[in-house]
Design a protein around this motif. Structure first.
Motif, PDB file in Angstrom:
ATOM      1  N   SER A 199       9.367  -7.607  36.498  1.00 51.31           N
ATOM      2  CA  SER A 199       8.388  -6.562  36.830  1.00 51.31           C
ATOM      3  C   SER A 199       8.029  -6.555  38.305  1.00 51.31           C
ATOM      4  O   SER A 199       7.930  -5.486  38.931  1.00 51.31           O
ATOM      5  N   ASN A 200       7.815  -7.724  38.892  1.00 53.54           N
ATOM      6  CA  ASN A 200       7.431  -7.776  40.307  1.00 53.54           C
ATOM      7  C   ASN A 200       8.537  -7.261  41.222  1.00 53.54           C
ATOM      8  O   ASN A 200       8.263  -6.737  42.306  1.00 53.54           O
ATOM      9  N   ASP A 201       9.786  -7.401  40.786  1.00 60.17           N
ATOM     10  CA  ASP A 201      10.906  -6.879  41.587  1.00 60.17           C
ATOM     11  C   ASP A 201      10.853  -5.360  41.663  1.00 60.17           C
ATOM     12  O   ASP A 201      11.008  -4.780  42.743  1.00 60.17           O
ATOM     13  N   ILE A 202      10.655  -4.697  40.526  1.00 63.18           N
ATOM     14  CA  ILE A 202      10.641  -3.227  40.557  1.00 63.18           C
ATOM     15  C   ILE A 202       9.401  -2.725  41.277  1.00 63.18           C
ATOM     16  O   ILE A 202       9.436  -1.666  41.927  1.00 63.18           O
ATOM     17  N   ILE A 203       8.304  -3.481  41.206  1.00 63.97           N
ATOM     18  CA  ILE A 203       7.120  -3.120  41.984  1.00 63.97           C
ATOM     19  C   ILE A 203       7.450  -3.124  43.468  1.00 63.97           C
ATOM     20  O   ILE A 203       7.086  -2.197  44.208  1.00 63.97           O
ATOM     21  N   GLU A 204       8.171  -4.137  43.919  1.00 61.66           N
ATOM     22  CA  GLU A 204       8.550  -4.207  45.336  1.00 61.66           C
ATOM     23  C   GLU A 204       9.471  -3.062  45.724  1.00 61.66           C
ATOM     24  O   GLU A 204       9.334  -2.471  46.803  1.00 61.66           O
ATOM     25  N   VAL A 205      10.413  -2.727  44.844  1.00 62.20           N
ATOM     26  CA  VAL A 205      11.330  -1.622  45.127  1.00 62.20           C
ATOM     27  C   VAL A 205      10.557  -0.318  45.314  1.00 62.20           C
ATOM     28  O   VAL A 205      10.727   0.393  46.317  1.00 62.20           O
TER      29      VAL A 205
END
Length: 266
Positions: A199-205
């Motif tokens: 989840s945190n990866d897609i938030i960063e994207v």
């Protein structure tokens, strides 16, 4: 108007085996064409469940050579070609699915590939235009090194699909300004897994984009994603756009670059 119908929201080997969330891929339906993307395990069963006619398939797109993305592709080819009696339909895939490589045997047989009307092998940055849909293959970092996602420009808006990938900077540029983003998010919060996003990866994207999507759907969720609705709220709060977890029967409708969603009852 264009509909994207999800035949599940699960991904990974455990979801493929258990079918808790479903791994049948998703369909893109318009007046001119019906495309099935990543027809993994259970695709035909879910289509039957949702009363979607497999004979009405004009194109199949398999992004890489893992069973949860291609297992039912040969059966879909058979339906697309009217039981292999007509040479028709469009088959799109990455190199490993259609040709195989040093790590993977081809996922769709030579026999099945021989019956389609058009066959296209795509790598990152390759472009393809079919029925006025312009498709650009996108980069990934995954266990199948030839995996691709795509950006698809249609008359009703732009669809982005990350496919399976861990976080890489190119995801930001590739999906900047799409109207609807389908993001493969296998784990919650900061639980990183090689070859996949949490989840945190897609938030960063998304927060790094110049222009965010109008809507995001979480897809390819693993067994440890036990409360997709809660995780969707967590992501939505951090990126400030609607986030919908893919479930069997989720239907996203795009029209004039706007998105709305509903569920097919079964």
């Amino acid at each position: 108007m264009l509909d994207i119908v999800f035949l599940g929201g699960g991904g990974g080997r455990w979801e493929s085996i258990t079918q808790v969330k479903g791994t049948g891929g998703f369909r893109i339906h318009s007046e001119s064409m019906n495309m099935h993307v990543d027809p993994g395990t259970g695709a035909l069963v879910r289509m039957n469940q949702l009363e979607i006619n497999p004979w009405k398939t004009d194109a199949i797109f398999a992004t890489h050579c893992h069973p949860d993305h291609y297992t039912d592709a040969e059966c879909l080819v058979e339906s697309m070609t009217k039981g292999m009696t007509k040479k028709q339909g469009i088959l799109i895939g990455n190199n490993s699915v259609l040709n195989g490589n040093s790590r993977f045997e081809k996922g769709i047989s030579t026999y099945h590939q021989s019956r389609v009307g058009e066959r296209h092998v795509l790598g990152p940055c390759d472009e393809l235009n079919i029925k006025n849909w312009n498709i650009t293959a996108t980069k990934t970092k995954h266990n199948d090194p030839e995996t691709i996602g795509f950006k698809m420009e249609t008359g009703d808006g732009v669809i982005g699909y990350t496919s399976d990938s861990e976080y890489i900077d190119s995801l930001i540029e590739d999906f900047d300004s799409v109207d609807f983003l389908i993001a493969n998010v296998i784990r919650v919060k900061g639980q990183k897994v090689p070859g996949h996003m949490c989840s945190n990866d897609i938030i960063e994207v998304v927060t790094s984009m110049n222009k965010k999507p109008k809507m995001l759907t979480m897809y390819h969720m693993g067994m440890k994603m036990t409360d997709p609705d809660s995780e969707a709220r967590y992501i939505s709060k951090n990126i400030d756009i609607p986030v919908i977890p893919a479930k069997i029967g989720l239907k996203v409708t795009m029209e004039n670059k706007n998105c709305k969603f509903d569920y097919i009852k079964y």
